[in-house]
Structures are given as structure tokens and as C-alpha cells.
Enzyme design. Structure first.
Site, mmCIF file in Angstrom:
data_model
loop_
_atom_site.group_PDB
_atom_site.id
_atom_site.type_symbol
_atom_site.label_atom_id
_atom_site.label_comp_id
_atom_site.label_asym_id
_atom_site.label_seq_id
_atom_site.Cartn_x
_atom_site.Cartn_y
_atom_site.Cartn_z
ATOM 1 N N LYS A 145 0.820 -1.224 0.000
ATOM 2 C CA LYS A 145 0.000 0.000 0.000
ATOM 3 C C LYS A 145 0.848 1.266 0.000
ATOM 4 O O LYS A 145 0.333 2.356 -0.173
ATOM 5 C CB LYS A 145 -0.932 0.013 1.212
ATOM 6 N N CYS A 146 2.155 1.121 0.184
ATOM 7 C CA CYS A 146 3.069 2.262 0.283
ATOM 8 C C CYS A 146 3.730 2.522 -1.073
ATOM 9 O O CYS A 146 4.369 1.626 -1.630
ATOM 10 C CB CYS A 146 4.118 1.977 1.351
ATOM 11 N N SER A 147 3.615 3.742 -1.588
ATOM 12 C CA SER A 147 4.202 4.053 -2.897
ATOM 13 C C SER A 147 5.727 3.960 -2.874
ATOM 14 O O SER A 147 6.333 3.540 -3.856
ATOM 15 C CB SER A 147 3.759 5.440 -3.371
#
Length: 118
Positions: A11-13
Site C-alpha cells: 500500500k506504500c508508494s
């Protein structure tokens, strides 16, 4: 088996960018989604021992950190860091790249390529 491991949160870019960097360099890596497979105390201590960054930097200071009533004083020692991350794995910075006996927090994004090349 690869000697590179990525502690990843999809979920973390920034974490996704690390995976893209690995793919672009052709490096083989084990990708561990640390929220699904949290690190235990021994694994955290091993990781901290390899970390090129300050151990306290491994802890995210986000809104969840504040909601738990935590302060910098609560994550000042390795024992405190391990205790907090065992209880709250989501507070671990991401991504973390482990290569052999060294590890870095993959922030900013350009650190990953330099670390892999080194």
C-alpha cells in the site's frame, strides 16, 4: 535463494518504488510483506544489527504512533524499538532493504538503487 530481502508494504508508494527498482536492476529478491508476516523479536534485533540507519529511524512517527501515546523517548533504545515494533508492526518504516549483512530504510527512493549497486 536471493541475498536481498525487501520488507514491503504494497500500500506504500515508496515501498512499491523499491520493488520497481529491484525489477529494473534485475536483482532477485525475497519480498516479505511484514504486515502479513511480522518480524519477531529475534528477527528485529538481527535487522537492527544490520541497519546502516539509526535504529530509531526504523519506527514511523505517524498519526498511529501518536494515537498510541508514543513519543521519541519511547523508541530511544534497541529494546524499546523492538518492543514497539513487535506490538505494532505497522509502525515499521518501509521499505527496508536487506542485502547480505547490511540493511537500509529505502527512503528517499533513490537510496535503493545506490544500495543495491554497492
Amino acid at each position: 535463494m536471493s541475498d536481498v530481502t525487501v520488507l514491503h508494504n504494497p500500500k506504500c508508494s515508496t515501498s512499491r518504488a523499491a520493488i520497481e527498482t529491484l525489477d529494473a536492476t534485475g536483482a532477485q529478491a525475497e519480498v516479505r510483506q511484514y504486515l502479513k508476516e511480522p518480524l519477531d523479536e529475534a528477527a528485529l534485533r538481527d535487522l537492527i544489527g544490520k541497519l546502516e540507519d539509526e535504529p530509531t529511524d526504523l519506527v514511523r512517527r505517524d498519526s498511529f504512533f501518536k494515537e498510541q501515546g508514543l513519543t521519541d523517548a519511547d523508541v530511544a533504545t534497541v529494546d524499546q524499538i523492538v518492543a514497539v515494533l513487535v506490538e505494532h508492526p505497522r509502525l515499521m518504516q518501509r521499505p527496508v532493504i536487506v542485502k547480505g549483512e547490511a540493511a537500509i530504510i529505502g527512503r528517499p527512493k533513490d537510496r535503493v538503487a545506490a544500495f543495491l549497486a554497492g
